[in-house]
Design a protein around this motif. Structure first.
Motif, mmCIF file in Angstrom:
data_model
loop_
_atom_site.group_PDB
_atom_site.id
_atom_site.type_symbol
_atom_site.label_atom_id
_atom_site.label_comp_id
_atom_site.label_asym_id
_atom_site.label_seq_id
_atom_site.Cartn_x
_atom_site.Cartn_y
_atom_site.Cartn_z
ATOM 1 N N ASN A 1 0.807 -1.221 0.000
ATOM 2 C CA ASN A 1 0.000 0.000 0.000
ATOM 3 C C ASN A 1 0.842 1.273 0.000
ATOM 4 N N SER A 2 2.132 1.134 -0.326
ATOM 5 C CA SER A 2 2.976 2.298 -0.582
ATOM 6 C C SER A 2 3.847 1.998 -1.790
ATOM 7 N N TYR A 3 4.351 3.056 -2.420
ATOM 8 C CA TYR A 3 5.211 2.873 -3.590
ATOM 9 C C TYR A 3 6.152 4.062 -3.714
ATOM 10 N N GLN A 4 7.190 3.878 -4.520
ATOM 11 C CA GLN A 4 8.210 4.897 -4.714
ATOM 12 C C GLN A 4 8.050 5.555 -6.082
ATOM 13 N N THR A 5 8.118 6.866 -6.111
ATOM 14 C CA THR A 5 8.122 7.635 -7.357
ATOM 15 C C THR A 5 8.962 8.883 -7.161
ATOM 16 N N ASP A 6 9.908 9.113 -8.070
ATOM 17 C CA ASP A 6 10.776 10.303 -8.023
ATOM 18 C C ASP A 6 11.463 10.465 -6.669
ATOM 19 N N GLY A 7 11.840 9.360 -6.076
ATOM 20 C CA GLY A 7 12.565 9.407 -4.816
ATOM 21 C C GLY A 7 11.699 9.583 -3.594
ATOM 22 N N ALA A 8 10.400 9.769 -3.774
ATOM 23 C CA ALA A 8 9.471 9.960 -2.656
ATOM 24 C C ALA A 8 8.656 8.687 -2.425
ATOM 25 N N THR A 9 8.170 8.523 -1.206
ATOM 26 C CA THR A 9 7.303 7.393 -0.869
ATOM 27 C C THR A 9 5.862 7.878 -0.811
ATOM 28 N N TRP A 10 4.986 7.172 -1.533
ATOM 29 C CA TRP A 10 3.584 7.560 -1.645
ATOM 30 C C TRP A 10 2.684 6.516 -0.999
ATOM 31 N N LEU A 11 1.593 6.965 -0.415
ATOM 32 C CA LEU A 11 0.562 6.077 0.119
ATOM 33 C C LEU A 11 -0.501 5.866 -0.953
ATOM 34 N N ARG A 12 -0.892 4.626 -1.171
ATOM 35 C CA ARG A 12 -1.954 4.343 -2.156
ATOM 36 C C ARG A 12 -3.322 4.696 -1.549
ATOM 37 N N SER A 13 -3.498 5.932 -1.217
ATOM 38 C CA SER A 13 -4.712 6.335 -0.496
ATOM 39 C C SER A 13 -5.958 6.320 -1.375
ATOM 40 N N THR A 14 -5.792 6.463 -2.713
ATOM 41 C CA THR A 14 -6.973 6.407 -3.595
ATOM 42 C C THR A 14 -7.616 5.022 -3.565
ATOM 43 N N LYS A 15 -6.809 4.034 -3.244
ATOM 44 C CA LYS A 15 -7.321 2.663 -3.149
ATOM 45 C C LYS A 15 -8.357 2.535 -2.031
ATOM 46 N N PHE A 16 -8.300 3.495 -1.087
ATOM 47 C CA PHE A 16 -9.178 3.426 0.088
ATOM 48 C C PHE A 16 -10.090 4.643 0.216
#
Length: 562
Positions: free
Chosen positions: A295-310
């Motif tokens: 439920n998290s992923y890396q993009t452009d060196g930043a860590t993102w939460l897959r919050s749209t999934k919820f």
């Protein structure tokens, strides 16, 4: 291990309605089972008649509900239901009014068990034995960078009143304050206290543009100087010095906050440090869980939460490309900690946090924490009005009006009552002129005077004893009061399910108003009729206990004399 999330609305320990409503519901349910109509028991509602008309004491619209389902005339359905109700000791009369409302008029003596129960339990009335459900109520949680202001006072009153009522109804309650002692606001506080300290020592150092400028910052600097004298005069604000000023500033401001809350009748069980989620590794554990469950992923060196999934409107950055955390990550770690030590989480938040609700709930879901267990009680803005003009500025702090200033003007009782007197999501205006009056125009004085007036009555009563019946209480006002007494439990249960403490303030006002009216119309102590006198004293003593208990729950005193 995670506790089971039992819904308090489904708890078997909770009496959902009131003494008479429960009985009338049972009568209707039994009658319905003798008809061809099928209805879920919980849908059979009975309401209090608060219109002060002659249409009965309680009513039900069950016939109207069934009419939609069965496509029949509701009046005909009502007649069929009433025909199946046999003679009941508590019912004096049943009438069908309008399109099919079933109205019940109750015999006076049917209220006797309620009065007896209140007079036996006294201050413990409506208090039930502990149950295995824990509520965590987080409220106020102001940054430790200044004094509490008007808005914080509303959150404090609402949060502490909710906690009191939940506890009274048998729930375990944890009152919690989240200390935002990490982040840039602490750097600003530190710099502000440092500069004010240097000024006091004689160094004409200018405050940075991004500073806290309230008088409490000067007070903190004075306290620092008193402890350290000139030890840090003209020293650089290096890491070591910064830490000393930061710790002192936080501790000083927290003490001011704790003192103001204590003077407002608010005590916290837990003061939770945001910094601790960094120090204990809680944040790293949350990041590991999010990575592990995808439920998290890396993009452009930043860590993102897959919050749209919820359910959030977009994914959220939780770790920036420079490695620093966004505000959401420590907050999510904090909610995860609360989640694993409580059944239900209540956050009393200002309206400016409304956009944050979906984010934090999506984050909880991403951690496999049930977001439904987080309940947000939103609060709207408070305005202080004097002579029709809004009071916006604090003379001393130069910012917003502080809780300390307002407590000095109107006192704890008035301020606490006003802050819960309207629904939390409604804007609130406090008229200073009315709030400081010592007459019936002031709703707090009006309530307290009802309690004091009953106390005065009993100072004149001799040889009072609880009667075995109340059949002489036939005055219209007496019936109104009996119904209101029955409603007390109903109101508390409504607050448990709706989390709206203004319902108790409104109820107490109705009870006090009806009592004052009754006092003016009826002679309580009648030397020529001792039996009537004893029954009336039993009635008003019951009211005294309900006023005392209700006021105590909202944090307001019940004086014996006024």
């Amino acid at each position: 291990m995670k506790k089971n999330k039992q819904d308090p609305k489904e708890g078997k320990e909770t009496k959902k309605n009131s003494y008479l409503v429960d009985q009338l519901q049972a009568i209707l349910i039994k009658a319905l089972k003798l008809t061809d109509y099928i209805v879920i028991d919980d849908r059979v509602n009975v309401e209090f008649n608060q219109q002060k008309n002659d249409f009965g004491d309680y009513w039900s619209n069950i016939a109207l509900q069934l009419a939609k389902k069965y496509q029949k005339n509701p009046n005909q359905i009502a007649q069929e239901i009433v025909a199946k109700i046999g003679k009941k000791e508590l019912i004096e009369k049943i009438t069908i009014l309008g399109p099919g409302f079933i109205n019940f008029t109750i015999k006076v003596n049917a209220f006797y068990p309620i009065l007896q129960e209140v007079l036996t339990a006294k201050t413990d009335y409506a208090k039930i034995s502990p149950r295995k459900i824990t509520y965590n109520v987080e409220f106020v949680s102001a940054n430790p960078t200044g004094l509490l202001h008007l808005g914080h006072a509303r959150n404090a009153a609402i949060g502490s009143t909710l906690a009191n009522i939940l506890e009274h109804r048998g729930f375990s309650v944890v009152r919690e304050y989240y200390i935002n002692d990490a982040g840039n606001q602490i750097n600003i506080l530190t710099n502000s206290v440092f500069v004010r300290y240097q000024n006091l020592c004689g160094w004409n150092l200018a405050l940075p543009e991004d500073s806290y400028r309230g008088a409490e910052i000067i007070d903190a600097a004075l306290a620092f100087k008193e402890q350290y004298q000139n030890k840090f005069y003209q020293k650089k604000l290096d890491d070591k010095t910064h830490k000393i000023f930061a710790q002192f500033g936080i501790a000083y401001m927290l003490q001011q906050i704790k003192t103001d809350l204590a003077n407002f009748g608010v005590e916290m069980d837990i003061w939770f440090s945001e910094k601790s989620v960094y120090d204990t590794g809680a944040i790293k554990k949350v990041l590991a869980r999010l990575k592990e469950n995808g439920n998290s992923y890396q993009t452009d060196g930043a860590t993102w939460l897959r919050s749209t999934k919820f359910g959030d409107d977009k994914d959220r950055v939780i770790v920036k490309s420079d490695g620093s955390y966004t505000y959401m990550l420590p907050d999510l770690a904090y909610h995860d900690i609360k989640y694993h030590r409580s059944n239900w989480l209540i956050n009393v938040w200002g309206a400016d946090h409304s956009g944050y609700i979906a984010r934090i709930k999506s984050g909880m879901a991403a951690l496999n924490d049930d977001p439904k267990t987080l309940i947000i009680v939103p609060t709207q803005l408070v305005r202080l009005v004097k002579n029709g003009v809004e009071q916006k500025m604090s003379k001393r702090a130069g910012t917003s009006i502080t809780m300390k200033e307002l407590l000095a003007v109107v006192g704890k009782d008035v301020l606490r009552y006003y802050m819960i007197s309207r629904a939390s999501e409604s804007h609130l205006d406090i008229d200073l002129e009315t709030a400081t009056k010592k007459n019936q125009d002031n709703p707090v004085f009006y309530l307290q005077y009802a309690h004091a007036r009953i106390n005065q009555i009993f100072s004149q009563a001799k040889n009072f004893k609880i009667t075995e019946k109340i059949d002489l209480l036939t005055h219209k006002k007496e019936k109104e009061l009996l119904i209101l007494i029955d409603e007390y439990l109903f109101v508390l249960n409504r607050i448990v399910t709706t989390l709206q403490p203004h319902l108790l303030a409104n109820y107490l006002q109705r009870l006090a108003k009806t009592f004052h009216s009754y006092y003016n119309e009826c002679k309580i102590i009648n030397v020529d009729n001792q039996e009537l006198t004893q029954q009336r004293l039993m009635l008003v003593l019951t009211i005294k206990y309900l006023l005392f208990n209700g006021l105590k729950l909202i944090g307001v005193s019940a004086p014996d004399k006024m």
